[in-house]
Motif scaffolding. Structure first.
Motif, mmCIF file in Angstrom:
data_model
loop_
_atom_site.group_PDB
_atom_site.id
_atom_site.type_symbol
_atom_site.label_atom_id
_atom_site.label_comp_id
_atom_site.label_asym_id
_atom_site.label_seq_id
_atom_site.Cartn_x
_atom_site.Cartn_y
_atom_site.Cartn_z
ATOM 1 N N VAL A 17 -8.374 7.663 -31.267
ATOM 2 C CA VAL A 17 -8.648 7.866 -32.540
ATOM 3 C C VAL A 17 -9.400 6.562 -32.946
ATOM 4 C CG1 VAL A 17 -7.924 7.797 -34.929
ATOM 5 C CG2 VAL A 17 -6.910 9.317 -33.380
ATOM 6 N N LEU A 18 -9.209 5.441 -32.782
ATOM 7 C CA LEU A 18 -9.892 4.375 -33.043
ATOM 8 C C LEU A 18 -11.444 4.246 -32.372
ATOM 9 C CD1 LEU A 18 -7.168 1.268 -32.967
ATOM 10 C CD2 LEU A 18 -8.266 2.292 -34.985
ATOM 11 N N GLY A 19 -11.360 4.795 -31.023
ATOM 12 C CA GLY A 19 -12.826 4.894 -30.557
ATOM 13 C C GLY A 19 -13.656 5.856 -31.226
ATOM 14 N N MET A 20 -13.205 7.179 -31.601
ATOM 15 C CA MET A 20 -13.740 8.019 -32.301
ATOM 16 C C MET A 20 -14.346 7.322 -33.700
ATOM 17 S SD MET A 20 -14.558 10.501 -30.420
ATOM 18 C CE MET A 20 -15.123 11.572 -31.746
ATOM 19 N N LEU A 21 -13.410 6.814 -34.186
ATOM 20 C CA LEU A 21 -13.813 6.174 -35.583
ATOM 21 C C LEU A 21 -15.041 5.097 -35.314
ATOM 22 C CD1 LEU A 21 -10.580 5.379 -37.551
ATOM 23 C CD2 LEU A 21 -12.364 6.877 -38.066
#
Length: 79
Positions: A17-21
């Motif tokens: 999720v952090l990577g996609m953000l």
């Protein structure tokens, strides 16, 4: 040992999720900068040129020549 390889606890999901953000934020930043006709680099180049001229590092003819080149670059971008 179940947390390291099995993914128990949700750590891989949080990382994803952090990577996609990060990717989404980078894309939005890039798109936001596409619409500006003049960038901060142009202003920085002008200020640097003026500072060098004021300090006497370049003479008046060199200052004029470089300033005309910057102005020509601005005209190319706006057309």
């Amino acid at each position: 040992m179940s947390g390291r390889n099995g993914g128990v606890g949700g750590l891989p999901a949080v990382g994803g999720v952090l990577g996609m953000l990060g990717v989404l934020g980078g894309g939005l930043y890039w798109l936001g900068n596409q619409n500006s006709p003049r960038s901060a680099t142009d202003d920085s180049a002008r200020k640097t040129l003026q500072n060098r001229y004021a300090r006497g590092e370049i003479d008046e003819e060199e200052y004029r020549r470089r300033r005309e080149r910057l102005d020509a670059t601005d005209e190319d971008i706006s057309n």
